[in-house]
Design an enzyme around this catalytic site. Structure first.
Site, PDB file in Angstrom:
ATOM      1  N   HIS A  24       0.791  -1.347   0.042  1.00 39.25           N
ATOM      2  CA  HIS A  24      -0.094   0.067   0.034  1.00 39.25           C
ATOM      3  C   HIS A  24       0.826   1.220   0.012  1.00 39.25           C
ATOM      4  O   HIS A  24       0.379   2.474  -0.089  1.00 39.25           O
ATOM      5  CB  HIS A  24      -0.852   0.242   1.196  1.00 39.25           C
ATOM      6  CG  HIS A  24      -2.405   0.323   1.113  1.00 39.25           C
ATOM      7  ND1 HIS A  24      -3.093   0.251  -0.414  1.00 39.25           N
ATOM      8  CD2 HIS A  24      -3.454   0.896   1.810  1.00 39.25           C
ATOM      9  CE1 HIS A  24      -4.121   0.786  -0.117  1.00 39.25           C
ATOM     10  NE2 HIS A  24      -4.457   1.066   0.968  1.00 39.25           N
ATOM     11  N   ASN A  78      -7.124   6.289   4.361  1.00 42.05           N
ATOM     12  CA  ASN A  78      -8.538   6.803   4.066  1.00 42.05           C
ATOM     13  C   ASN A  78      -8.967   8.019   4.533  1.00 42.05           C
ATOM     14  O   ASN A  78      -9.987   8.447   4.282  1.00 42.05           O
ATOM     15  CB  ASN A  78      -9.459   5.607   4.745  1.00 42.05           C
ATOM     16  CG  ASN A  78      -9.239   5.487   6.239  1.00 42.05           C
ATOM     17  OD1 ASN A  78      -8.331   6.222   6.946  1.00 42.05           O
ATOM     18  ND2 ASN A  78     -10.116   4.869   6.747  1.00 42.05           N
ATOM     19  N   ASP A 103      -0.860   2.523  -5.335  1.00 44.25           N
ATOM     20  CA  ASP A 103      -1.071   1.103  -5.551  1.00 44.25           C
ATOM     21  C   ASP A 103      -2.011   0.594  -6.497  1.00 44.25           C
ATOM     22  O   ASP A 103      -3.268   1.364  -6.111  1.00 44.25           O
ATOM     23  CB  ASP A 103      -0.890   0.282  -4.283  1.00 44.25           C
ATOM     24  CG  ASP A 103      -1.864   0.435  -3.232  1.00 44.25           C
ATOM     25  OD1 ASP A 103      -2.027   1.559  -3.060  1.00 44.25           O
ATOM     26  OD2 ASP A 103      -2.628  -0.380  -3.064  1.00 44.25           O
ATOM     27  N   ASN A 124      -9.222   3.543  -1.276  1.00 43.85           N
ATOM     28  CA  ASN A 124      -9.742   4.462  -0.212  1.00 43.85           C
ATOM     29  C   ASN A 124      -9.030   5.804  -0.245  1.00 43.85           C
ATOM     30  O   ASN A 124      -9.494   6.917  -0.192  1.00 43.85           O
ATOM     31  CB  ASN A 124      -9.752   3.935   1.089  1.00 43.85           C
ATOM     32  CG  ASN A 124     -10.645   2.675   1.437  1.00 43.85           C
ATOM     33  OD1 ASN A 124     -11.673   2.853   0.909  1.00 43.85           O
ATOM     34  ND2 ASN A 124     -10.370   1.847   2.295  1.00 43.85           N
TER      35      ASN A 124
END
Length: 199
Positions: A24, A78, A103, A124
């Protein structure tokens, strides 16, 4: 928008050592490569981001390349849109000069794609950005991380670290991603996109 408006290059990721080498965080890791190339270090900004302001690449005749502002949010993925929205507002730079590195589960590992606008693909970080910027019209550099093996939960997969044996290959990918960013800054987005996708 003035022609000399700098690009803001944002690497998406999560702060903290426990996330440092996870899938991530490919955006963070590419921004680290770019900061090294610029000879700059990321410093804390009041928007709750870390930024580095410098010149990227080289123009003909050995002239330093255009001004670029590297950024990453200090908040988790997020909620990344709030700090980035404040940063863009503070800098007075429109979303159309934002290039987001992130990503992408839908691309094979190590594949790179440049994209302007469009959906967030369930990401997100992109959702938070679009909500806070009030638009999806910003540029993206998608770094493929592939799909999780077997029945592994995608959330667990993106938050897991790269296997040690794969890290040399990922270091090459981050250099190639940094090359793509340099190409955008020096040649323009469409030319860079055509060059990257024709390889």
């Amino acid at each position: 928008m003035p022609e000399n408006t700098p690009w803001v290059v944002l690497g998406l990721g999560n702060p903290g050592p426990e996330y440092a080498n996870t899938r991530h965080n490919v955006g963070y890791l590419t921004v680290d490569v770019l900061a090294t190339r610029m000879g700059e270090s990321l410093k804390s900004h009041r928007s709750r981001t870390h930024i580095a302001d410098g010149r990227l690449g080289m123009l003909p005749g050995g002239i330093p390349g255009p001004r670029v502002i590297l950024a990453r949010s200090d908040s988790y993925m997020n909620t990344t849109g709030g700090p980035v929205g404040r940063l863009m507002s503070f800098l007075g730079i429109p979303p159309q000069k934002l290039l987001v590195i992130h990503d992408d589960l839908d691309l094979q590992a190590h594949d790179l794609r440049l994209k302007f606008s469009g959906g967030e693909g369930g990401h997100n970080g992109l959702k938070s950005l679009s909500q806070n910027l009030g638009t999806k019209d910003y540029h993206r550099l998608r770094i493929g991380i592939g799909r999780p093996p077997g029945r592994q939960n995608p959330a667990d997969y993106v938050l897991s670290a790269f296997p040690v044996k794969d890290r040399p290959d990922w270091e090459v990918t981050f250099e190639q991603a940094a090359d793509a960013v340099e190409d955008v800054v020096l040649s323009g987005f469409l030319a860079a996109q055509q060059s990257l996708h024709s390889r």
